[in-house]
Motif scaffolding. Structure first.
Motif, PDB file in Angstrom:
ATOM      1  N   ILE A   1      15.208  20.105   8.731  1.00 17.39           N
ATOM      2  CA  ILE A   1      15.753  21.127   9.645  1.00 17.39           C
ATOM      3  C   ILE A   1      16.587  22.131   8.852  1.00 17.39           C
ATOM      4  CG2 ILE A   1      17.357  21.493  11.576  1.00 17.39           C
ATOM      5  CD1 ILE A   1      16.391  18.768  12.661  1.00 17.39           C
ATOM      6  N   ASN A   2      16.257  23.413   9.012  1.00 17.03           N
ATOM      7  CA  ASN A   2      16.933  24.504   8.281  1.00 17.03           C
ATOM      8  C   ASN A   2      16.864  24.334   6.762  1.00 17.03           C
ATOM      9  OD1 ASN A   2      17.477  25.669  10.688  1.00 17.03           O
ATOM     10  ND2 ASN A   2      19.655  25.161  10.730  1.00 17.03           N
TER      11      ASN A   2
ATOM     12  N   MET B   1       6.424  15.974  11.849  1.00 17.68           N
ATOM     13  CA  MET B   1       5.968  14.637  12.243  1.00 17.68           C
ATOM     14  C   MET B   1       4.450  14.598  12.361  1.00 17.68           C
ATOM     15  SD  MET B   1       8.845  13.315  14.940  1.00 17.68           S
ATOM     16  CE  MET B   1       8.605  11.536  14.963  1.00 17.68           C
TER      17      MET B   1
ATOM     18  N   TRP C   1       8.423   8.778  11.356  1.00 19.89           N
ATOM     19  CA  TRP C   1       8.868   8.257  12.644  1.00 19.89           C
ATOM     20  C   TRP C   1       9.368   6.846  12.395  1.00 19.89           C
ATOM     21  CZ3 TRP C   1       6.243   4.015  14.773  1.00 19.89           C
ATOM     22  CH2 TRP C   1       4.904   3.798  14.389  1.00 19.89           C
TER      23      TRP C   1
ATOM     24  N   ALA D   1      14.265  13.803   9.203  1.00 20.47           N
ATOM     25  CA  ALA D   1      14.334  15.056   9.971  1.00 20.47           C
ATOM     26  C   ALA D   1      15.459  15.945   9.443  1.00 20.47           C
ATOM     27  CB  ALA D   1      14.556  14.757  11.447  1.00 20.47           C
ATOM     28  N   ARG D   2      16.578  15.328   9.082  1.00 19.55           N
ATOM     29  CA  ARG D   2      17.714  16.114   8.576  1.00 19.55           C
ATOM     30  C   ARG D   2      17.401  16.791   7.242  1.00 19.55           C
ATOM     31  NH1 ARG D   2      19.545  13.310  12.434  1.00 19.55           N
ATOM     32  NH2 ARG D   2      21.554  13.670  13.435  1.00 19.55           N
TER      33      ARG D   2
ATOM     34  N   HIS E   1      13.445   7.971  10.580  1.00 18.96           N
ATOM     35  CA  HIS E   1      13.243   9.296  11.173  1.00 18.96           C
ATOM     36  C   HIS E   1      14.437  10.241  10.999  1.00 18.96           C
ATOM     37  CE1 HIS E   1      12.165  12.554  13.763  1.00 18.96           C
ATOM     38  NE2 HIS E   1      13.351  12.439  14.330  1.00 18.96           N
ATOM     39  N   HIS E   2      15.622   9.786  11.343  1.00 16.08           N
ATOM     40  CA  HIS E   2      16.763  10.713  11.397  1.00 16.08           C
ATOM     41  C   HIS E   2      17.090  11.294  10.024  1.00 16.08           C
ATOM     42  CE1 HIS E   2      17.363   9.889  15.593  1.00 16.08           C
ATOM     43  NE2 HIS E   2      17.218   8.593  15.328  1.00 16.08           N
ATOM     44  N   GLN E   3      17.028  10.443   9.017  1.00 11.74           N
ATOM     45  CA  GLN E   3      17.288  10.910   7.657  1.00 11.74           C
ATOM     46  C   GLN E   3      16.252  11.967   7.265  1.00 11.74           C
ATOM     47  OE1 GLN E   3      19.876   9.983   5.802  1.00 11.74           O
ATOM     48  NE2 GLN E   3      19.172  11.487   4.281  1.00 11.74           N
TER      49      GLN E   3
ATOM     50  N   PRO F   1      14.684  23.893  15.179  1.00 13.16           N
ATOM     51  CA  PRO F   1      14.688  22.465  14.859  1.00 13.16           C
ATOM     52  C   PRO F   1      13.530  21.698  15.510  1.00 13.16           C
ATOM     53  CG  PRO F   1      16.557  23.069  16.274  1.00 13.16           C
ATOM     54  CD  PRO F   1      15.918  24.339  15.814  1.00 13.16           C
ATOM     55  N   ALA F   2      13.241  22.004  16.778  1.00  9.39           N
ATOM     56  CA  ALA F   2      12.214  21.223  17.475  1.00  9.39           C
ATOM     57  C   ALA F   2      10.838  21.458  16.853  1.00  9.39           C
ATOM     58  CB  ALA F   2      12.213  21.583  18.955  1.00  9.39           C
ATOM     59  N   LEU F   3      10.544  22.704  16.583  1.00  7.78           N
ATOM     60  CA  LEU F   3       9.231  23.001  16.009  1.00  7.78           C
ATOM     61  C   LEU F   3       9.127  22.469  14.575  1.00  7.78           C
ATOM     62  CD1 LEU F   3       6.633  24.325  16.859  1.00  7.78           C
ATOM     63  CD2 LEU F   3       7.444  26.463  15.893  1.00  7.78           C
TER      64      LEU F   3
ATOM     65  N   VAL G   1      10.531  19.813  13.402  1.00  2.00           N
ATOM     66  CA  VAL G   1      10.295  18.361  13.424  1.00  2.00           C
ATOM     67  C   VAL G   1       8.911  18.065  14.004  1.00  2.00           C
ATOM     68  CG1 VAL G   1      11.126  16.126  14.223  1.00  2.00           C
ATOM     69  CG2 VAL G   1      12.764  17.907  13.586  1.00  2.00           C
ATOM     70  N   ALA G   2       8.516  18.799  15.055  1.00  2.00           N
ATOM     71  CA  ALA G   2       7.192  18.542  15.644  1.00  2.00           C
ATOM     72  C   ALA G   2       6.105  18.734  14.594  1.00  2.00           C
ATOM     73  CB  ALA G   2       6.965  19.470  16.834  1.00  2.00           C
TER      74      ALA G   2
END
Ligand SMILES: Cc1cc2nc3c(=O)[nH]c(=O)nc-3n(C[C@H](O)[C@H](O)[C@H](O)COP(=O)(O)OP(=O)(O)OC[C@H]3O[C@@H](n4cnc5c(N)ncnc54)[C@H](O)[C@@H]3O)c2cc1C
Ligand code: SF4
Lengths: 533, 152
Positions: free
Chosen positions: A385-386, A366, A373, A381-382, A377-379, A358-360, A362-363
């Motif tokens: 992720i995966n 972004m 950002w 990123a979701r 952002h949260h929408q 997940p971290a990579l 999003v990094a």
């Protein structure tokens, strides 16, 4: 002081050093291996820590300039679009490698005859086949029999799972009617030779805390040490000593405290990889060898080959594996063998890569403006992720004398030993192959239902495969070692790592590097009484 | 001199405060997803640890940012309104490029955030994950192919 004298001195304890030392151990000769790095402690591996993704990018980075441990040496990559990736320690690159374990194809040894490029190898697939088999048993290979892209080969363990990502991509390949197959892998899918089975940590390229991936510190080395080989860590070789008769006499090295030491030997075997080996030979200048040891051909350091990599990734509605599961998954060799109508010679392998943590995710998302950002952002990123998967294209690199490793006039490691500098440029053939692989990769992802496809070529930090810088051949003016790894110029000096490759093929090299090391060791054993003739 | 005496932080107090504000702007708190912003204490501490590898560049970019704030708005970044801060950040590409990756790495390795994403909130090892075998019948059409490697 007591003289430190051995029968065989091996330098470098990575993929090939481990294999050659293990194989030679049955001779009961006194064998010592000097390794500049240390034993890895699996507790230190990132996957045993909460911040595993940032540890992987820092202290376990595969870029030695970034990792910058005392046990690393710096590499000047400024004049190369591809930077070297390695690991220096017991196990060498296998500590961080992904464990993809393809063999070369019979055609890879005959590129001049078949396609009129580069040189043929002085050996062929049949010569290496028994050593491939032996190495497969020692490393423990997972895979599935019957791949139509290959001659038959044994199956030792069941293949790595398809998982969610493999299923998505397999559907894409099937829609296009293109070849794919579960990857041969050194990830143990069952308990094997003291190794536990894979539990899908998904962090193989930062070291396997489970001990499921075959790094040579847990495969060959325990067997070699039990058989009597002495492995000394934190011993960095500065130069190979040359005796008055022109034979190799041993080595000068620095121990962990920086103290200069000398070891003498009847036979010296170099296994420092496609960068470390030419560096060591070029640093071993003497009256007899003013241009560096074993360099009468002028080819030490020349013909450096990486595999230029393309990367093609897309976003899917369905969930992908993300970082879960070994990076190894499926491969495709639809475009492996030469078809001149594609605009380039030779070919490449697609290797599916399940995804990232997940971290990579999003990094990366972004920084390349694909994940917002601020308020959204949260929408955003979701939705990533995966949800991302794809593949890399591993393109065959052809030898070119202008692509080379030399000594940097200024840069030195922590012991003051001159560091390597690269001169490397992509050939037109590689550029066309990369472009073609990206176009086909996009088609696969689209057929699989992917969108928002991202591509990179070449992967700039993808210098994982280091080959060609002391190549083998029968003609001593066109090669550094002969057809069984012995230097043409120095009859008790052998090289067994990736630097002896004549061509790179379009697959990861380690299975072939180790098969070659076993073949060289076996040839030495058969010729013990006439080894220096 | 605004470096805190006796502090081991690579950033001055003012720069830390600015970085904390920027972290909150990049990844804000969300009621909808029930998550803190990246200015949360634990996330921010991790962020500073990661960012300390690039102290010089970050300090320099922050200085540039504050200079622009003073020239254009007559005040420091921290004193501006949210929308002014956001628009300034949008024009600070080099700073953003560095901070975005540190902020996201720190945020998405925090166990609380991973839990809200229904992801494992402990290190991968031990325990690992389940990865399903998948449907191997997908391979049937490929198995029907004749060998196609080149004979030599
Ligand atoms: C991140 C990553 C992923 C990879 N993935 C794959 C993959 O999936 N499949 C694959 O086939 N390959 C992969 N590779 C490549 C693989 O690791 C290498 O091909 C392999 O390790 C090379 O073997 P080697 O014996 O030539 O050298 P290495 O394994 O690199 O070993 C050389 C050793 O020599 C030591 N050494 C060097 N100089 C000196 C000196 N002067 N004195 C003492 N010791 C010295 C080094 O410290 C090192 O331990 C990957 C590599 C990396 C870094
Ligand atoms: S996925 Fe398997 S091989 Fe890779 S690190 Fe995890 S346990 Fe080891």
């Amino acid at each position: 002081m007591k003289e430190d004298h051995v029968d065989v001195l091996v330098i470098g304890a990575g993929a090939s050093g481990a294999a050659v030392a293990w194989s030679l151990a049955e001779t009961k000769m006194k064998i010592v291996c000097l390794e500049q790095g240390e034993w890895a402690n699996p507790k230190d591996y990132p996957s045993a820590h909460m911040d595993w993704e940032s540890k992987w990018l820092n202290e376990f980075s595969y870029d030695p300039n970034l990792r910058a441990r005392q046990t690393d040496y710096p590499i000047n990559n400024m004049e190369s679009p591809i930077q070297v990736a390695n690991f220096n320690g017991v196990g060498g690159g296998t500590i961080l490698y992904a464990g993809h374990f393809p063999r070369f194809h019979p055609s890879d040894f005959r590129v001049k005859t078949l396609d009129g490029v580069a040189e043929d190898w002085p050996i062929d697939y049949q010569t290496l086949e028994p050593y491939y088999d032996e190495n497969d048993r020692m490393m423990g290979v997972s895979g599935l029999k019957g791949d139509p892209a290959y001659p038959p080969k044994p199956q030792i363990m069941p293949p790595v799972p398809l998982g969610k990502s493999g299923t998505i991509l397999a559907n894409g390949f099937n829609k296009l009617g293109w070849h794919w197959w579960p990857s041969d892998s050194t990830v143990a899918t069952e308990q094997y030779d003291g190794r536990d089975q894979c539990i899908n940590l998904g962090a193989c390229v930062s070291g396997c805390a489970q001990g499921a991936k075959a790094s040579t510190d847990i495969t060959y080395w325990p067997h070699a040490i039990r058989a009597g080989v002495e492995l000394r860590v934190r011993c960095r070789v500065r130069e190979i000593i040359v005796r008055k008769d022109g034979m190799a006499g041993g080595a000068i090295y620095y121990d962990g405290k920086g103290l200069e030491k000398k070891i003498t030997a009847e036979v010296v075997v170099i296994a420092c990889n496609g960068i470390g080996t030419p560096r060591l030979l070029l640093n071993s200048k003497s009256k007899l060898f003013p241009d560096g040891l074993a360099n009468s051909s002028g080819l030490v350091g020349k013909n450096l080959m990486f595999h230029p990599y393309s990367a093609i990734f897309g976003k899917f509605d369905a969930e992908t594996d993300g970082a879960r599961g070994p990076g190894n998954c499926i491969w495709s060799q639809e475009f492996y063998e030469t078809d001149p109508s594609r605009g380039f010679l030779r070919g490449f392998t697609f290797e599916a890569s399940r995804g990232t943590g997940p971290a990579l995710t999003v990094a990366r998302g972004m920084t390349n403006h694909r994940i917002a950002w601020g308020a959204n952002h949260h929408q955003s990123a979701r939705q990533a992720i995966n949800k991302i998967t794809g593949m890399v294209g591993i393109c065959e690199d052809l030898p070119n004398e202008n692509n080379q490793v030399i000594l940097d006039p200024h840069l030195k490691d922590s012991d003051g030993i001159p560091a390597p500098k690269l001169h490397y440029a992509l050939s037109e053939n590689s550029k066309r192959m990369l472009e073609f692989s990206i176009a086909r990769g996009i088609e696969i992802l689209e057929a699989a239902g992917g969108e928002d496809i991202q591509t990179v070529a070449p992967i700039p930090d993808g210098g994982w495969h280091l080959m060609g810088t002391a190549r083998m051949g029968i003609d001593c003016t066109k090669s550094v070692v002969n057809e069984w790894g012995r230097c043409h110029d120095v009859k008790n000096l052998f090289i067994v790592d990736g630097s002896i490759f004549v061509t790179s093929a379009g697959v990861n090299p380690t299975r072939t590097i180790q098969a070659l090391a076993l073949y060289v060791a076996d040839t030495m054993k058969h010729r013990l009484t006439t080894l220096f003739d | 001199m605004n470096q805190l005496i006796g502090s081991t932080s690579p950033f001055s107090e003012e720069n830390r405060n600015t970085l904390r504000k920027i972290a909150a702007l990049l990844i804000p708190k969300s009621e909808e997803f029930k998550v803190p912003g990246a200015d949360d204490d634990a996330v921010f501490t991790h962020f500073i640890k990661l960012a300390s590898g690039q102290t010089n560049s970050i300090n320099k970019y922050l200085e540039d940012l504050n200079q622009i704030c003073r020239n254009d708005h007559g005040d420091s970044f921290l004193k501006l309104q949210n929308d002014e801060q956001i628009s300034l950040l949008n024009n600070s590409e080099s700073l953003l490029e560095l901070l975005l990756s540190y902020v996201s790495l720190a945020y998405y390795q925090d166990p609380r955030i991973l839990s809200t994403l229904s992801l494992k909130s402990s290190p991968p090892f031990p325990g690992g994950y389940n990865v399903e075998q998948g449907d191997w019948s997908l391979l049937d059409p490929v198995k029907k192919r004749d060998p196609f490697y080149r004979k030599v």
